[in-house]
Design a protein around this motif. Structure first.
Motif, PDB file in Angstrom:
ATOM      1  N   MET A   1       0.800  -1.198   0.000  1.00  0.00           N
ATOM      2  CA  MET A   1       0.000   0.000   0.000  1.00  0.00           C
ATOM      3  C   MET A   1       0.846   1.267   0.000  1.00  0.00           C
ATOM      4  O   MET A   1       0.398   2.295  -0.419  1.00  0.00           O
ATOM      5  CB  MET A   1      -0.917   0.035   1.220  1.00  0.00           C
ATOM      6  CG  MET A   1      -2.091  -0.890   1.161  1.00  0.00           C
ATOM      7  SD  MET A   1      -3.374  -0.047   0.269  1.00  0.00           S
ATOM      8  CE  MET A   1      -4.431  -1.380  -0.093  1.00  0.00           C
ATOM      9  N   ALA A   2       2.059   1.196   0.501  1.00  0.00           N
ATOM     10  CA  ALA A   2       2.908   2.379   0.597  1.00  0.00           C
ATOM     11  C   ALA A   2       3.307   2.899  -0.782  1.00  0.00           C
ATOM     12  O   ALA A   2       3.573   4.079  -0.948  1.00  0.00           O
ATOM     13  CB  ALA A   2       4.153   2.064   1.413  1.00  0.00           C
ATOM     14  N   ASP A   3       3.337   2.020  -1.783  1.00  0.00           N
ATOM     15  CA  ASP A   3       3.709   2.421  -3.136  1.00  0.00           C
ATOM     16  C   ASP A   3       2.558   3.054  -3.901  1.00  0.00           C
ATOM     17  O   ASP A   3       2.758   3.592  -4.981  1.00  0.00           O
ATOM     18  CB  ASP A   3       4.215   1.196  -3.909  1.00  0.00           C
ATOM     19  CG  ASP A   3       5.461   0.622  -3.261  1.00  0.00           C
ATOM     20  OD1 ASP A   3       5.374  -0.533  -2.821  1.00  0.00           O
ATOM     21  OD2 ASP A   3       6.478   1.327  -3.191  1.00  0.00           O
ATOM     22  N   GLU A   4       1.357   2.961  -3.367  1.00  0.00           N
ATOM     23  CA  GLU A   4       0.181   3.462  -4.057  1.00  0.00           C
ATOM     24  C   GLU A   4       0.188   4.994  -4.096  1.00  0.00           C
ATOM     25  O   GLU A   4       0.462   5.653  -3.092  1.00  0.00           O
ATOM     26  CB  GLU A   4      -1.064   2.970  -3.323  1.00  0.00           C
ATOM     27  CG  GLU A   4      -2.319   3.122  -4.119  1.00  0.00           C
ATOM     28  CD  GLU A   4      -3.480   2.470  -3.395  1.00  0.00           C
ATOM     29  OE1 GLU A   4      -4.475   3.168  -3.187  1.00  0.00           O
ATOM     30  OE2 GLU A   4      -3.357   1.281  -3.057  1.00  0.00           O
ATOM     31  N   LYS A   5      -0.106   5.555  -5.274  1.00  0.00           N
ATOM     32  CA  LYS A   5      -0.146   7.006  -5.419  1.00  0.00           C
ATOM     33  C   LYS A   5      -1.409   7.543  -4.748  1.00  0.00           C
ATOM     34  O   LYS A   5      -2.453   6.908  -4.778  1.00  0.00           O
ATOM     35  CB  LYS A   5      -0.187   7.388  -6.897  1.00  0.00           C
ATOM     36  CG  LYS A   5       1.085   7.110  -7.635  1.00  0.00           C
ATOM     37  CD  LYS A   5       0.950   7.578  -9.066  1.00  0.00           C
ATOM     38  CE  LYS A   5       2.188   7.239  -9.855  1.00  0.00           C
ATOM     39  NZ  LYS A   5       2.054   7.629 -11.257  1.00  0.00           N
ATOM     40  N   PRO A   6      -1.323   8.743  -4.176  1.00  0.00           N
ATOM     41  CA  PRO A   6      -2.531   9.325  -3.588  1.00  0.00           C
ATOM     42  C   PRO A   6      -3.519   9.690  -4.690  1.00  0.00           C
ATOM     43  O   PRO A   6      -3.135  10.106  -5.776  1.00  0.00           O
ATOM     44  CB  PRO A   6      -2.017  10.572  -2.867  1.00  0.00           C
ATOM     45  CG  PRO A   6      -0.710  10.882  -3.502  1.00  0.00           C
ATOM     46  CD  PRO A   6      -0.156   9.581  -4.006  1.00  0.00           C
ATOM     47  N   ASP A   7      -4.769   9.486  -4.403  1.00  0.00           N
ATOM     48  CA  ASP A   7      -5.827   9.803  -5.354  1.00  0.00           C
ATOM     49  C   ASP A   7      -6.080  11.316  -5.306  1.00  0.00           C
ATOM     50  O   ASP A   7      -6.673  11.827  -4.365  1.00  0.00           O
ATOM     51  CB  ASP A   7      -7.091   9.030  -4.981  1.00  0.00           C
ATOM     52  CG  ASP A   7      -8.167   9.127  -6.035  1.00  0.00           C
ATOM     53  OD1 ASP A   7      -8.046   9.975  -6.951  1.00  0.00           O
ATOM     54  OD2 ASP A   7      -9.130   8.359  -5.954  1.00  0.00           O
ATOM     55  N   ILE A   8      -5.591  12.016  -6.296  1.00  0.00           N
ATOM     56  CA  ILE A   8      -5.687  13.481  -6.328  1.00  0.00           C
ATOM     57  C   ILE A   8      -7.143  13.941  -6.337  1.00  0.00           C
ATOM     58  O   ILE A   8      -7.496  14.902  -5.647  1.00  0.00           O
ATOM     59  CB  ILE A   8      -4.930  14.054  -7.554  1.00  0.00           C
ATOM     60  CG1 ILE A   8      -3.450  13.676  -7.490  1.00  0.00           C
ATOM     61  CG2 ILE A   8      -5.105  15.551  -7.654  1.00  0.00           C
ATOM     62  CD1 ILE A   8      -2.716  14.204  -6.278  1.00  0.00           C
ATOM     63  N   ALA A   9      -7.986  13.245  -7.073  1.00  0.00           N
ATOM     64  CA  ALA A   9      -9.400  13.640  -7.137  1.00  0.00           C
ATOM     65  C   ALA A   9     -10.023  13.577  -5.744  1.00  0.00           C
ATOM     66  O   ALA A   9     -10.754  14.489  -5.342  1.00  0.00           O
ATOM     67  CB  ALA A   9     -10.168  12.751  -8.110  1.00  0.00           C
ATOM     68  N   TRP A  10      -9.749  12.495  -5.011  1.00  0.00           N
ATOM     69  CA  TRP A  10     -10.321  12.385  -3.667  1.00  0.00           C
ATOM     70  C   TRP A  10      -9.761  13.468  -2.748  1.00  0.00           C
ATOM     71  O   TRP A  10     -10.473  14.015  -1.919  1.00  0.00           O
ATOM     72  CB  TRP A  10     -10.079  11.015  -3.051  1.00  0.00           C
ATOM     73  CG  TRP A  10     -10.483  11.006  -1.609  1.00  0.00           C
ATOM     74  CD1 TRP A  10      -9.678  10.887  -0.538  1.00  0.00           C
ATOM     75  CD2 TRP A  10     -11.799  11.216  -1.096  1.00  0.00           C
ATOM     76  NE1 TRP A  10     -10.407  11.004   0.624  1.00  0.00           N
ATOM     77  CE2 TRP A  10     -11.718  11.202   0.313  1.00  0.00           C
ATOM     78  CE3 TRP A  10     -13.043  11.423  -1.682  1.00  0.00           C
ATOM     79  CZ2 TRP A  10     -12.826  11.370   1.125  1.00  0.00           C
ATOM     80  CZ3 TRP A  10     -14.149  11.592  -0.855  1.00  0.00           C
ATOM     81  CH2 TRP A  10     -14.035  11.570   0.522  1.00  0.00           C
ATOM     82  N   ARG A  11      -8.491  13.795  -2.892  1.00  0.00           N
ATOM     83  CA  ARG A  11      -7.901  14.845  -2.052  1.00  0.00           C
ATOM     84  C   ARG A  11      -8.593  16.185  -2.295  1.00  0.00           C
ATOM     85  O   ARG A  11      -8.853  16.941  -1.365  1.00  0.00           O
ATOM     86  CB  ARG A  11      -6.416  14.947  -2.291  1.00  0.00           C
ATOM     87  CG  ARG A  11      -5.669  13.707  -1.770  1.00  0.00           C
ATOM     88  CD  ARG A  11      -4.222  13.780  -2.103  1.00  0.00           C
ATOM     89  NE  ARG A  11      -3.636  14.928  -1.420  1.00  0.00           N
ATOM     90  CZ  ARG A  11      -2.517  14.886  -0.740  1.00  0.00           C
ATOM     91  NH1 ARG A  11      -1.849  13.764  -0.658  1.00  0.00           N
ATOM     92  NH2 ARG A  11      -2.040  15.964  -0.167  1.00  0.00           N
ATOM     93  N   VAL A  12      -8.893  16.480  -3.554  1.00  0.00           N
ATOM     94  CA  VAL A  12      -9.584  17.738  -3.882  1.00  0.00           C
ATOM     95  C   VAL A  12     -11.005  17.706  -3.337  1.00  0.00           C
ATOM     96  O   VAL A  12     -11.458  18.644  -2.677  1.00  0.00           O
ATOM     97  CB  VAL A  12      -9.575  17.984  -5.409  1.00  0.00           C
ATOM     98  CG1 VAL A  12     -10.486  19.138  -5.780  1.00  0.00           C
ATOM     99  CG2 VAL A  12      -8.158  18.242  -5.889  1.00  0.00           C
ATOM    100  N   VAL A  13     -11.717  16.619  -3.604  1.00  0.00           N
ATOM    101  CA  VAL A  13     -13.098  16.484  -3.132  1.00  0.00           C
ATOM    102  C   VAL A  13     -13.132  16.533  -1.604  1.00  0.00           C
ATOM    103  O   VAL A  13     -13.960  17.226  -1.012  1.00  0.00           O
ATOM    104  CB  VAL A  13     -13.738  15.170  -3.656  1.00  0.00           C
ATOM    105  CG1 VAL A  13     -15.049  14.883  -2.955  1.00  0.00           C
ATOM    106  CG2 VAL A  13     -13.941  15.246  -5.154  1.00  0.00           C
ATOM    107  N   GLY A  14     -12.227  15.800  -0.961  1.00  0.00           N
ATOM    108  CA  GLY A  14     -12.180  15.790   0.497  1.00  0.00           C
ATOM    109  C   GLY A  14     -11.888  17.161   1.084  1.00  0.00           C
ATOM    110  O   GLY A  14     -12.476  17.556   2.092  1.00  0.00           O
ATOM    111  N   GLY A  15     -10.982  17.892   0.461  1.00  0.00           N
ATOM    112  CA  GLY A  15     -10.677  19.241   0.924  1.00  0.00           C
ATOM    113  C   GLY A  15     -11.858  20.186   0.805  1.00  0.00           C
ATOM    114  O   GLY A  15     -12.170  20.938   1.727  1.00  0.00           O
ATOM    115  N   LEU A  16     -12.529  20.124  -0.326  1.00  0.00           N
ATOM    116  CA  LEU A  16     -13.710  20.969  -0.522  1.00  0.00           C
ATOM    117  C   LEU A  16     -14.833  20.582   0.437  1.00  0.00           C
ATOM    118  O   LEU A  16     -15.505  21.456   1.001  1.00  0.00           O
ATOM    119  CB  LEU A  16     -14.195  20.883  -1.971  1.00  0.00           C
ATOM    120  CG  LEU A  16     -13.277  21.529  -3.009  1.00  0.00           C
ATOM    121  CD1 LEU A  16     -13.786  21.245  -4.418  1.00  0.00           C
ATOM    122  CD2 LEU A  16     -13.176  23.023  -2.775  1.00  0.00           C
TER     123      LEU A  16
END
Length: 92
Positions: A1-16
């Motif tokens: 799991m450590a090699d998995e890239k962060p999901d940018i879409a979820w980060r944006v949605v989560g921040g909003l």
């Protein structure tokens, strides 16, 4: 799991969602405070016009209310986002 890239879409949605949730929870909790106490929420907790009990009570209500709102919204949104993403992902 450590090699998995962060999901940018979820980060944006989560921040909003975090911003909207905090704003909405503050408005709702402020409204409930006024209806319950008959007074406006204390803006300056260090003011001589605000009793210690009122300042502490408001801090507790806001802290618990904001935390509960964030947990509910984040868990619900993450579950729905994961389900939506699973629908869009092609199956092998």
């Amino acid at each position: 799991m450590a090699d998995e890239k962060p999901d940018i879409a979820w980060r944006v949605v989560g921040g909003l969602l975090g911003l909207v949730t905090a704003w909405g929870a503050k408005k709702i909790l402020g409204y409930v405070w006024v209806k319950t106490t008959g007074k406006e929420p204390p803006v300056d907790s260090e003011s001589d016009e605000v009793s210690m009990a009122e300042a502490i009570g408001y801090a507790v209500v806001m802290g618990v209310g904001m935390s509960v709102a964030q947990i509910v919204v984040n868990k619900t949104a993450k579950k729905r986002y994961t389900a939506w993403k699973a629908l869009k992902t092609p199956k092998p």
